[in-house]
Design a protein around this motif. Sequence first.
Motif, PDB file in Angstrom:
ATOM      1  N   GLU A  36     -12.161   3.647  15.436  1.00  0.00           N
ATOM      2  CA  GLU A  36     -12.216   4.188  14.080  1.00  0.00           C
ATOM      3  C   GLU A  36     -12.005   3.073  13.065  1.00  0.00           C
ATOM      4  O   GLU A  36     -11.101   2.240  13.218  1.00  0.00           O
ATOM      5  N   ASN A  37     -12.823   3.024  12.058  1.00  0.00           N
ATOM      6  CA  ASN A  37     -12.685   2.011  11.012  1.00  0.00           C
ATOM      7  C   ASN A  37     -11.374   2.195  10.266  1.00  0.00           C
ATOM      8  O   ASN A  37     -10.961   3.321   9.967  1.00  0.00           O
ATOM      9  N   ASN A  38     -10.736   1.077   9.970  1.00  0.00           N
ATOM     10  CA  ASN A  38      -9.427   1.120   9.307  1.00  0.00           C
ATOM     11  C   ASN A  38      -9.346   0.221   8.077  1.00  0.00           C
ATOM     12  O   ASN A  38      -8.261   0.025   7.521  1.00  0.00           O
ATOM     13  N   ARG A  78      -6.223   9.404   3.378  1.00  0.00           N
ATOM     14  CA  ARG A  78      -7.032  10.354   4.129  1.00  0.00           C
ATOM     15  C   ARG A  78      -7.838  11.266   3.207  1.00  0.00           C
ATOM     16  O   ARG A  78      -8.964  11.651   3.519  1.00  0.00           O
ATOM     17  N   LYS A  88     -14.586   6.711   3.020  1.00  0.00           N
ATOM     18  CA  LYS A  88     -13.888   6.338   4.245  1.00  0.00           C
ATOM     19  C   LYS A  88     -13.952   4.831   4.473  1.00  0.00           C
ATOM     20  O   LYS A  88     -14.803   4.145   3.910  1.00  0.00           O
ATOM     21  N   PRO A  89     -13.040   4.293   5.292  1.00  0.00           N
ATOM     22  CA  PRO A  89     -13.102   2.851   5.616  1.00  0.00           C
ATOM     23  C   PRO A  89     -14.429   2.468   6.254  1.00  0.00           C
ATOM     24  O   PRO A  89     -15.039   3.250   6.981  1.00  0.00           O
ATOM     25  N   CYS A  90     -14.848   1.244   5.983  1.00  0.00           N
ATOM     26  CA  CYS A  90     -16.160   0.764   6.438  1.00  0.00           C
ATOM     27  C   CYS A  90     -16.084  -0.194   7.609  1.00  0.00           C
ATOM     28  O   CYS A  90     -17.097  -0.403   8.294  1.00  0.00           O
TER      29      CYS A  90
END
Length: 335
Positions: free
Chosen positions: A120-122, A128, A133-135
């Motif tokens: 999962e990208n962080n 949240r 969302k993070p890329c």
Amino acid sequence: MSGFDSNPFVNPVDVNPFQDASVTQATSGAVENIGEFNPFSADGMGSHTETTIPISAALSQPAVLQASVETNVQATAVAAQASLVKQQEELEKKAADLDRIEQELQNRASGMGLPIGARENNWPPLPRFFPVKPCFYQDFEEDIPEDYRRICKRMYYLWMFHCATLFLNVMACLAYFTADAQYGVDFGLSILWFILFTPVSFVCWYRPVYKAFRSDSSFSFFFFFFVFFFQVAVYIIQTVGIPKWGNSGWIASISMIRSNLAVAVVMMVVAGFFTVNAVLGVILLKMVHSKYRRTGASFTKAQVEFSQGVLTNRAFQSAASSAATSAAQGAFRRN
């Protein structure tokens, strides 16, 4: 006259020179001593019976190590065994950590509905509830080997310092614009540089060096060197501070000293930040190049990686297949 009275023609009296009393006494004593000496007699052997050791007995005795030598050998063996046990424990610990990380990734992927092995990208770390969302995925401890982790973190810190400098440049150009309205173009360009260079620098030179250290990619190394060389050149131009270019450098800040000293001081601070960026850029470029030379990367490997990446790219495959299909259809229609 008695000597002259003797007859010289008469046979002389035989005289034995060894009959002299002194010579006779000396020779008789030596012969007696030699005759009396017997090396094999009991008297001759008696003085050597207690100290003489037979050769066969001396050679037949086994070799015995000294106590100090035996102690040193035992200590060395114990130390070697302890070292092996310690290395085995470290290997088992690393294997357990890898198993744990793999299990966490599988659990995370299954919980997020991602395929096995996907992460999962962080980055960037957003809340949240945020709609965006993070890329990217970034984890120095997991992705980057220990030998390259420090230099990779320094490149990340340089990028953060670069972004902060661009933001301060916007503030300095705003003060520049308020002091003199003809420098409004600098304020507008500073906003453009901040919006443009912040994400472009992350994608074009920070992520390539991160990928290069993560996967030992020759193509990523060459791409980073190509882009970051121009980034260092941009740092130097920003440090100089050519007017009407949107940079609060030394020329622009020094020109404001006579008209507005406070604005000149603010601009000089930003010019100092640009100078630090340029110096750190040159230093880190040399450090990354030294690390690159130790990895065994080469231009030939970069070409191979590029060709493999292009051939395995789905977009390229679909475009090539569509082009081949259209060409075949055109040739068929002509016939």
